[in-house]
Design an enzyme around this catalytic site. Structure first.
Site, PDB file in Angstrom:
ATOM      1  N   LYS A 151       0.796  -1.236   0.000  1.00 55.67           N
ATOM      2  CA  LYS A 151       0.000   0.000   0.000  1.00 55.67           C
ATOM      3  C   LYS A 151       0.819   1.272   0.000  1.00 55.67           C
ATOM      4  CE  LYS A 151      -4.141  -1.872   2.154  1.00 55.67           C
ATOM      5  NZ  LYS A 151      -5.068  -1.760   3.274  1.00 55.67           N
TER       6      LYS A 151
ATOM      7  N   GLY B 181       9.957  -0.859  12.311  1.00 60.89           N
ATOM      8  CA  GLY B 181       9.462   0.515  12.475  1.00 60.89           C
ATOM      9  C   GLY B 181      10.565   1.558  12.508  1.00 60.89           C
TER      10      GLY B 181
END
Length: 398
Positions: free
Chosen positions: A199, A379
């Site tokens: 995405k 992350g």
């Protein structure tokens, strides 16, 4: 010379209590650690400190207990795995602060290694609560952070402690920061970035940050469909965020202004269903039928990407080019990864890669060890690529 203090800057350590923040959030099943990669990454720092006569006190989190004591998130069961990797005895304290920690530390001799219980059993850890930071600080004389993967969080054990005692980067943190600096901080040009994955919505900040820093931006995976569709091309049933067409067009317009080439697929491998070995064909990017979905980029696209890799001095990679988990839609990712590895081995390319799917894809291609540096931090690696300040790194600056 690094802009942060490393173990090379440490004073004499004999008898000093060194608090070392490590990442031991390892996969655990059936009573054992199933992947020791993270322990292996921090072993050099622990062994070096122990050799230099320090009392090495390890702090880590495990899972997300949210400030409660959760029995199956205790670090005790992983002590054996840590001992095996270090080839050194490791003692354990039932708490990371207070009497249990003090007693265990008081019994240490020079060179000993002690693992404290899960820091996240206390609410003060994730809140970076000053009282909890002080309680942790009582345990040591010097602070070493070797957990880059947790450096994007301003927690007590990743950021707070650095304000209370001399703070240094461990060897893994140092290697990570030096690799990242050579990837985007002060890279050899031309710089090519490959960004893939499903995405666009999860990587808008990343794409926008890269436009000013790279010479070419290769977009693959499901993300590419959104960009192709934004150019008015029908992508059939392909995974696509049609509502982000304007965002994609804005990014392409900015790229034109900054002189960054955006590399999109010219052809794709399409199928009518998402499953392994589904009947498939390779078609030009503007020839995808209404009932087809693109699951990988095609050979012409790979040739173009490899052309960019060949021109590059530096490659930064985050995210696969296709649905690499299922065959035969892994071919583009494997082919480009092998070509980048070959250039790296020949000394012609600095290649830095990171992010969970990326590590899996490079493992799948059998080239993870051939890249200049592969970050296991998810992350933190992504936030660093987005140009964000990582609290756990900022406090280590000289």
């Amino acid at each position: 010379m690094p802009a942060f203090k490393t173990l090379d800057d440490l004073p004499d350590l004999t008898g000093k209590r060194v608090l070392v923040r490590v990442d031991l959030n390892v996969p655990f099943a059936d009573g054992r650690v199933t992947d020791t990669t993270r322990i292996e990454r921090v072993a050099p720092t622990i062994q070096e400190l122990s050799r230099k006569g320090a009392k090495v006190i390890l702090m880590a989190h495990f899972g997300r207990p949210k400030g409660e004591v959760v029995a199956d998130m205790s670090l005790r069961p992983i002590v054996h795995a840590v001992e095996e990797v270090l080839d050194h005895a490791v003692s354990f304290a039932d708490d990371c602060i207070g009497e249990a920690a003090e007693k265990a530390i008081a019994e240490m001799r020079t060179g000993d290694v002690l693992l404290l219980e899960n820091t996240r059993f206390h609410k003060g850890e994730e809140k970076n609560d000053p009282a909890f930071v002080e309680a942790l600080a009582k345990n040591g004389d010097i602070y070493v952070n070797d957990a880059f993967s947790a450096a994007h969080r301003a927690h007590a054990s990743t950021e707070g402690l650095a304000h209370h005692m001399p703070a240094y980067a461990g060897r893994t943190m140092q290697a990570e920061l030096e690799a990242l600096e050579s990837g985007l901080g002060d890279p050899k040009r031309p710089v090519v970035a490959i960004v893939g994955g499903a995405k666009v919505s999860t990587k808008i900040d990343l794409l926008e940050n890269l436009l000013d820093k790279v010479d070419a931006l290769v977009i693959g995976g499901g993300m590419a469909n959104t960009f192709v569709a934004a150019k008015g091309i029908d992508v059939g049933k392909s995974l696509c965020e049609h509502d982000l067409a304007d965002t994609a067009r804005t990014i392409m317009a900015k790229a034109e202004k900054t002189g960054c080439a955006i590399v999109l697929p010219e052809d794709g491998v399409v199928a009518s269903e998402f499953k392994a070995n589904a009947a498939n064909e390779t078609v030009a990017i503007d020839a995808i039928l209404a009932d087809q979905m693109m699951l990988d980029i095609g050979p012409e696209s790979v040739k173009a990407i490899n052309g960019w890799i060949e021109k590059a001095e530096t490659l930064v990679w985050n995210g696969p080019l296709g649905a690499f988990e299922i065959e035969p839609f892994d071919q583009a990712t494997v082919s480009a990864a092998k070509f980048a590895a070959e250039r790296t081995r020949a000394g012609k390319l600095v290649s830095v890669a990171g992010g969970g799917d990326t590590v899996s894809a490079l493992n799948h291609a059998g080239v993870k060890d051939d890249f200049s540096y592969v970050s296991t931090a998810g992350g933190a690696f992504l936030e660093w690529m987005e140009g964000k300040v990582l609290p756990g790194v900022a406090v280590l600056k000289k």
